[in-house]
Write an enzyme that holds these catalytic residues in place. Structure first.
Site, PDB file in Angstrom:
ATOM      1  N   LYS A 217     -11.582  66.327  67.066  1.00  0.00           N
ATOM      2  CA  LYS A 217     -10.969  66.818  68.307  1.00  0.00           C
ATOM      3  C   LYS A 217      -9.604  66.173  68.525  1.00  0.00           C
ATOM      4  CE  LYS A 217     -10.296  68.582  72.366  1.00  0.00           C
ATOM      5  NZ  LYS A 217     -11.176  68.379  73.501  1.00  0.00           N
ATOM      6  N   CYS A 271      -5.730  67.390  77.454  1.00  0.00           N
ATOM      7  CA  CYS A 271      -6.025  67.179  76.028  1.00  0.00           C
ATOM      8  C   CYS A 271      -4.792  66.774  75.232  1.00  0.00           C
ATOM      9  CB  CYS A 271      -6.641  68.442  75.425  1.00  0.00           C
ATOM     10  SG  CYS A 271      -8.341  68.752  75.955  1.00  0.00           S
TER      11      CYS A 271
END
Length: 427
Positions: A217, A271
């Protein structure tokens, strides 16, 4: 669909990821108990309403609450599976990851764990966070065994499965995006796959362990951050060389193996603006490119502010009867990306707040996705697009309504190329 033993699922943290995930499980007729520390959030959900804006989420939440498949509480309850989706912010200005929310969530669910339970960390986390969570659980429940000591035969199964969805398309991408699952043992991964296959139609790809899943990720968002930094750096170079960056990128992208992204006022969101720092914190000496990309993107808002001051100066040069306090400034967009209401880590918001503090003249904000201005913009006026009357216009977020509107009159600072992208002649 794989058979699953999950009669009740608990989702800890009912924010932008936790609530859609809880709603998705509940829509498959599985009982879901959502847990959040905010009583107002809990009350809102139990009324069948939502506290965040995400297409289709309100409709699903309303239905599953009415049917009795989803309810919210502030106190964890027993369940077969627990998904932790809480924030992972920074500690101070050094960008060190703060795992205190994960630790608090782990210690909150520990008293209700029973043998056979599955605990999944969904929060985007630095490498090693899942193992740290398992350690906190083991410390709180010495009567149970965990994978780090008992391996395959542990009482509690632990895994990491990061979310990989795009705000504005969360309800779609939760089901159609592949999931990367890193269990602490093969059995942990197997149970996690069975859980997600309740609603995921895409592949559930099993990694070698939680560290690989965590790093995957972080790598995805660091890849995007580095590419955005390249575009942003090009915009700085083109400004120095008195060139049009939008024309340059359009020309370069005519090459069949080149696809340069578009520059902007910086990088925001929960993010891309955060995850690369988790890699830097884990391996600072080896992540020089990732760190530099972060520094380029973090520095872009300051450059935009300089452009705004230059535009104000240029306006005053041609209007000698006015002072800087007479100049009306209009800012277009505050969110971290187009067509959503999410202000988290938004460079546009930071730019607007800085300009509000620095510019003595009238300040207009055009942001069609929010109803009231956030802190730091109290003296500004929130207006609709048709009401703008300004001397200097600053484009920060290319919302659809902005792209469809005409270029305003006055001095323009266009950080997204909405008003300035050239049309190339083709023969």
């Amino acid at each position: 669909m794989l058979e699953h033993p999950f009669k009740r699922i608990s989702v800890i943290g009912l924010g932008y990821i936790g609530l859609p995930t809880a709603a998705m499980f509940a829509s498959r007729k599985v009982e879901v108990v959502g847990v959040d520390v905010n009583q107002a959030t809990v009350d809102t959900i139990n009324r069948g309403e939502v506290h965040i804006v995400e297409p289709d989420l309100d409709m699903v939440v309303r239905a599953v609450v009415r049917e009795g498949y989803l309810r919210a509480t502030t106190t964890p309850e027993p369940a077969e599976a627990f998904l932790i989706a809480v924030p992972t912010p920074f500690k101070g200005e050094d960008h060190d990851p703060d795992l205190s929310y994960i630790e608090a969530a782990a210690r909150a669910i520990a008293p209700v764990l029973t043998a056979g339970n599955l605990v999944i960390l969904e929060s985007t986390s630095p490498v090693g966070a899942t193992e740290a969570m398992a350690g906190w659980l083991a410390e709180a429940r010495p009567d149970l065994s965990f994978p780090q000591t008992a391996g395959q035969g542990s009482d509690i199964r632990v895994a990491h499965c990061p979310e990989r969805v795009l705000p504005g398309k969360v309800m779609q991408e939760l089901t159609t995006n592949d999931r990367v699952i890193g269990g602490m043992t093969p059995l942990c991964s197997e149970r996690a796959v069975a859980l997600y296959k309740i609603f995921v139609t895409a592949d559930c790809v099993v990694a070698s362990g939680p560290r690989a899943a965590e790093m995957a990720k972080l790598t995805e968002n660091s890849f995007r951050d580095v590419n955005i930094a390249f575009a942003n750096e090009l915009s700085l170079i083109c400004d120095t060389l008195e060139m049009d960056v939008w024309e340059l990128i359009s020309l370069a992208n005519r090459h069949p193996r080149v696809n340069i992204l578009q520059p902007g006022p910086g990088v925001g969101g929960h993010c891309i603006a955060v995850d690369p720092w988790f890699i830097v914190s884990s391996a600072p000496d080896q992540s020089r490119l990732i760190r530099t990309a972060r520094e380029v993107n973090d520095g872009k808002p300051l450059w935009v502010i300089e452009q705004v001051h230059a535009a104000i100066g240029a306006y005053l040069t041609t209007h000698s009867d006015k002072t800087v306090g007479d100049v009306t400034l209009a800012i277009y967009g505050l969110t971290f990306k187009p067509d959503i209401d999410d202000l988290r880590e938004s460079p546009a918001l930071a730019i607007a707040q800085d300009l509000a503090a620095q510019h003595p003249g009238p300040l207009m904000i055009v942001e069609p996705n929010i109803d009231e201005l956030p802190r730091g913009l109290e003296r500004a006026q929130l207006v609709d697009l048709g009401s703008v009357r300004a001397d200097v216009h600053v484009m920060l977020v290319d919302h659809k309504s902005f792209r469809q509107s005409d270029s305003p009159s006055g001095k323009l600072v266009d950080a997204r190329g909405v008003w300035q992208r050239p049309a190339l002649a083709q023969y």
